[in-house]
Design a protein around this motif. Structure first.
Motif, PDB file in Angstrom:
ATOM      1  N   GLU A 129     -10.103  -2.564  10.288  1.00 54.10           N
ATOM      2  CA  GLU A 129     -11.527  -2.518   9.957  1.00 54.10           C
ATOM      3  C   GLU A 129     -11.930  -3.690   9.069  1.00 54.10           C
ATOM      4  O   GLU A 129     -13.084  -4.086   9.050  1.00 54.10           O
ATOM      5  CB  GLU A 129     -11.868  -1.210   9.238  1.00 54.10           C
ATOM      6  CG  GLU A 129     -11.822   0.012  10.111  1.00 54.10           C
ATOM      7  CD  GLU A 129     -12.070   1.290   9.318  1.00 54.10           C
ATOM      8  OE1 GLU A 129     -12.427   1.218   8.118  1.00 54.10           O
ATOM      9  OE2 GLU A 129     -11.908   2.372   9.904  1.00 54.10           O
ATOM     10  N   LEU A 130     -10.972  -4.232   8.337  1.00 58.02           N
ATOM     11  CA  LEU A 130     -11.231  -5.355   7.439  1.00 58.02           C
ATOM     12  C   LEU A 130     -10.851  -6.688   8.078  1.00 58.02           C
ATOM     13  O   LEU A 130     -10.611  -7.671   7.394  1.00 58.02           O
ATOM     14  CB  LEU A 130     -10.434  -5.175   6.144  1.00 58.02           C
ATOM     15  CG  LEU A 130     -10.614  -3.862   5.411  1.00 58.02           C
ATOM     16  CD1 LEU A 130      -9.672  -3.791   4.215  1.00 58.02           C
ATOM     17  CD2 LEU A 130     -12.047  -3.676   4.970  1.00 58.02           C
ATOM     18  N   SER A 131     -10.826  -6.741   9.411  1.00 61.30           N
ATOM     19  CA  SER A 131     -10.315  -7.909  10.126  1.00 61.30           C
ATOM     20  C   SER A 131     -11.147  -9.175   9.907  1.00 61.30           C
ATOM     21  O   SER A 131     -10.707 -10.259  10.258  1.00 61.30           O
ATOM     22  CB  SER A 131     -10.216  -7.614  11.619  1.00 61.30           C
ATOM     23  OG  SER A 131     -11.508  -7.363  12.141  1.00 61.30           O
ATOM     24  N   PHE A 132     -12.336  -9.052   9.327  1.00 62.09           N
ATOM     25  CA  PHE A 132     -13.129 -10.236   9.015  1.00 62.09           C
ATOM     26  C   PHE A 132     -12.402 -11.100   7.982  1.00 62.09           C
ATOM     27  O   PHE A 132     -12.504 -12.325   7.990  1.00 62.09           O
ATOM     28  CB  PHE A 132     -14.514  -9.830   8.487  1.00 62.09           C
ATOM     29  CG  PHE A 132     -15.348 -10.981   8.044  1.00 62.09           C
ATOM     30  CD1 PHE A 132     -15.953 -11.808   8.979  1.00 62.09           C
ATOM     31  CD2 PHE A 132     -15.524 -11.261   6.698  1.00 62.09           C
ATOM     32  CE1 PHE A 132     -16.722 -12.882   8.575  1.00 62.09           C
ATOM     33  CE2 PHE A 132     -16.294 -12.326   6.294  1.00 62.09           C
ATOM     34  CZ  PHE A 132     -16.895 -13.150   7.230  1.00 62.09           C
ATOM     35  N   PRO A 158       1.606   6.023   7.516  1.00 61.93           N
ATOM     36  CA  PRO A 158       0.633   6.774   8.312  1.00 61.93           C
ATOM     37  C   PRO A 158      -0.001   5.895   9.391  1.00 61.93           C
ATOM     38  O   PRO A 158      -0.227   4.701   9.180  1.00 61.93           O
ATOM     39  CB  PRO A 158      -0.411   7.234   7.291  1.00 61.93           C
ATOM     40  CG  PRO A 158      -0.156   6.463   6.060  1.00 61.93           C
ATOM     41  CD  PRO A 158       1.220   5.927   6.123  1.00 61.93           C
ATOM     42  N   THR A 159      -0.286   6.508  10.525  1.00 61.06           N
ATOM     43  CA  THR A 159      -0.848   5.748  11.643  1.00 61.06           C
ATOM     44  C   THR A 159      -2.268   5.286  11.371  1.00 61.06           C
ATOM     45  O   THR A 159      -2.747   4.358  12.017  1.00 61.06           O
ATOM     46  CB  THR A 159      -0.839   6.596  12.927  1.00 61.06           C
ATOM     47  OG1 THR A 159      -1.567   7.808  12.678  1.00 61.06           O
ATOM     48  CG2 THR A 159       0.575   6.926  13.353  1.00 61.06           C
ATOM     49  N   SER A 160      -2.931   5.896  10.416  1.00 63.91           N
ATOM     50  CA  SER A 160      -4.302   5.481  10.108  1.00 63.91           C
ATOM     51  C   SER A 160      -4.339   4.199   9.274  1.00 63.91           C
ATOM     52  O   SER A 160      -5.374   3.548   9.194  1.00 63.91           O
ATOM     53  CB  SER A 160      -5.036   6.600   9.373  1.00 63.91           C
ATOM     54  OG  SER A 160      -4.355   6.960   8.202  1.00 63.91           O
ATOM     55  N   LEU A 161      -3.213   3.809   8.677  1.00 64.97           N
ATOM     56  CA  LEU A 161      -3.185   2.612   7.838  1.00 64.97           C
ATOM     57  C   LEU A 161      -3.484   1.331   8.622  1.00 64.97           C
ATOM     58  O   LEU A 161      -4.347   0.555   8.203  1.00 64.97           O
ATOM     59  CB  LEU A 161      -1.847   2.519   7.101  1.00 64.97           C
ATOM     60  CG  LEU A 161      -1.672   1.359   6.139  1.00 64.97           C
ATOM     61  CD1 LEU A 161      -2.752   1.359   5.069  1.00 64.97           C
ATOM     62  CD2 LEU A 161      -0.302   1.410   5.496  1.00 64.97           C
ATOM     63  N   ILE A 196       0.838  -1.206   0.000  1.00 70.17           N
ATOM     64  CA  ILE A 196       0.000   0.000   0.000  1.00 70.17           C
ATOM     65  C   ILE A 196       0.872   1.254   0.000  1.00 70.17           C
ATOM     66  O   ILE A 196       0.639   2.192  -0.763  1.00 70.17           O
ATOM     67  CB  ILE A 196      -0.965  -0.006   1.201  1.00 70.17           C
ATOM     68  CG1 ILE A 196      -1.980  -1.135   1.063  1.00 70.17           C
ATOM     69  CG2 ILE A 196      -1.694   1.326   1.322  1.00 70.17           C
ATOM     70  CD1 ILE A 196      -2.803  -1.391   2.307  1.00 70.17           C
ATOM     71  N   CYS A 197       1.888   1.266   0.857  1.00 71.81           N
ATOM     72  CA  CYS A 197       2.742   2.459   0.973  1.00 71.81           C
ATOM     73  C   CYS A 197       3.543   2.724  -0.293  1.00 71.81           C
ATOM     74  O   CYS A 197       3.633   3.871  -0.746  1.00 71.81           O
ATOM     75  CB  CYS A 197       3.680   2.313   2.162  1.00 71.81           C
ATOM     76  SG  CYS A 197       2.856   2.459   3.751  1.00 71.81           S
ATOM     77  N   LYS A 255      -6.951  10.175   1.239  1.00 76.48           N
ATOM     78  CA  LYS A 255      -6.477   9.271   0.195  1.00 76.48           C
ATOM     79  C   LYS A 255      -6.661   7.809   0.623  1.00 76.48           C
ATOM     80  O   LYS A 255      -7.161   6.987  -0.139  1.00 76.48           O
ATOM     81  CB  LYS A 255      -4.998   9.558  -0.080  1.00 76.48           C
ATOM     82  CG  LYS A 255      -4.445   8.834  -1.286  1.00 76.48           C
ATOM     83  CD  LYS A 255      -2.959   9.098  -1.457  1.00 76.48           C
ATOM     84  CE  LYS A 255      -2.709  10.464  -2.017  1.00 76.48           C
ATOM     85  NZ  LYS A 255      -1.285  10.662  -2.400  1.00 76.48           N
ATOM     86  N   LEU A 256      -6.277   7.513   1.865  1.00 77.74           N
ATOM     87  CA  LEU A 256      -6.432   6.145   2.374  1.00 77.74           C
ATOM     88  C   LEU A 256      -7.902   5.734   2.440  1.00 77.74           C
ATOM     89  O   LEU A 256      -8.257   4.604   2.100  1.00 77.74           O
ATOM     90  CB  LEU A 256      -5.806   6.011   3.758  1.00 77.74           C
ATOM     91  CG  LEU A 256      -4.320   5.749   3.805  1.00 77.74           C
ATOM     92  CD1 LEU A 256      -3.822   5.772   5.238  1.00 77.74           C
ATOM     93  CD2 LEU A 256      -3.988   4.434   3.152  1.00 77.74           C
ATOM     94  N   SER A 257      -8.748   6.642   2.884  1.00 76.90           N
ATOM     95  CA  SER A 257     -10.177   6.337   2.970  1.00 76.90           C
ATOM     96  C   SER A 257     -10.752   6.015   1.599  1.00 76.90           C
ATOM     97  O   SER A 257     -11.559   5.092   1.443  1.00 76.90           O
ATOM     98  CB  SER A 257     -10.941   7.500   3.589  1.00 76.90           C
ATOM     99  OG  SER A 257     -10.523   7.720   4.909  1.00 76.90           O
ATOM    100  N   TYR A 258     -10.332   6.752   0.606  1.00 78.45           N
ATOM    101  CA  TYR A 258     -10.815   6.524  -0.758  1.00 78.45           C
ATOM    102  C   TYR A 258     -10.333   5.179  -1.287  1.00 78.45           C
ATOM    103  O   TYR A 258     -11.086   4.415  -1.893  1.00 78.45           O
ATOM    104  CB  TYR A 258     -10.345   7.667  -1.665  1.00 78.45           C
ATOM    105  CG  TYR A 258     -11.089   7.736  -2.961  1.00 78.45           C
ATOM    106  CD1 TYR A 258     -12.349   8.317  -3.036  1.00 78.45           C
ATOM    107  CD2 TYR A 258     -10.545   7.210  -4.128  1.00 78.45           C
ATOM    108  CE1 TYR A 258     -13.043   8.389  -4.221  1.00 78.45           C
ATOM    109  CE2 TYR A 258     -11.229   7.280  -5.325  1.00 78.45           C
ATOM    110  CZ  TYR A 258     -12.479   7.871  -5.367  1.00 78.45           C
ATOM    111  OH  TYR A 258     -13.170   7.925  -6.546  1.00 78.45           O
ATOM    112  N   ILE A 259      -9.058   4.872  -1.041  1.00 72.83           N
ATOM    113  CA  ILE A 259      -8.492   3.596  -1.481  1.00 72.83           C
ATOM    114  C   ILE A 259      -9.231   2.436  -0.824  1.00 72.83           C
ATOM    115  O   ILE A 259      -9.619   1.468  -1.485  1.00 72.83           O
ATOM    116  CB  ILE A 259      -6.977   3.537  -1.161  1.00 72.83           C
ATOM    117  CG1 ILE A 259      -6.199   4.505  -2.040  1.00 72.83           C
ATOM    118  CG2 ILE A 259      -6.441   2.127  -1.311  1.00 72.83           C
ATOM    119  CD1 ILE A 259      -4.745   4.677  -1.643  1.00 72.83           C
TER     120      ILE A 259
END
Length: 168
Positions: free
Chosen positions: A73-76, A64-67, A50-51, A108-112
């Motif tokens: 959030e996708l841990s399922f 970024p710390t939000s990554l 990703i980076c 940008k991360l949210s959009y990706i």
């Protein structure tokens, strides 16, 4: 004399005779340790992918710390499925990164991740289908065995030796 110990991953208790010590920690067995190490490697390769591919980060640059929060959030889904989804969406993500302006890295991360979330269930279904198909193939190979040992009757004379002489 065996003493009591705890698996570093699962938290189960056992004895030092039955558990495996790797490094300074005890694990229930080698398979659990290997699975954990594979997950860590896949997680690292997911973050690197990703980076480097989408955010344009270089070697040694902190991500970024939000990554990690977005990945959590996708841990399922397991990390292999998430990484495969990013790889399948690579062209779409690159296209939109070039044609859309973002004010922050978080935007940008949210959009990706919004693009990837739409495709995750499809990729997971494909992975499950492929695993079942390979499992069925293995079962078929086991049931059939080696078919090359089954003899066939040759009728007539073998003329291959004559054909080889003509080629010389």
């Amino acid at each position: 004399m065996a003493r009591s110990c705890k698996c570093h991953i699962t938290g189960e208790t056992g004895t030092t005779d039955t558990f495996v010590k790797i490094g300074k920690y005890y694990y229930k067995n080698q398979e659990i340790y290997d699975t954990e190490q594979k997950q860590k490697e896949t997680y690292k390769s997911l973050i690197d992918y990703i980076c480097y591919e989408f955010l344009g980060y270089g070697d040694g640059q902190p991500f970024p710390t939000s990554l990690p929060k977005k990945i959590k959030e996708l841990s399922f889904y397991n990390y292999e499925t998430i990484l495969e989804t990013f790889q399948k969406c690579h062209d779409d993500i690159c296209y939109w990164m070039e044609h859309k302006q973002f004010e922050t890295e978080y935007g940008k991360l949210s959009y990706i991740f919004a693009m990837v979330k739409d495709k995750l269930s499809d990729v997971r279904s494909d992975r499950i289908r492929r695993e079942k198909q390979s499992e069925n193939t293995k079962k078929t190979e086991i049931e059939c065995g080696d078919l090359s040992s089954i003899g066939t009757k040759h009728r007539g004379k073998d003329i291959s030796s004559f054909l080889n002489d003509d080629e010389l």
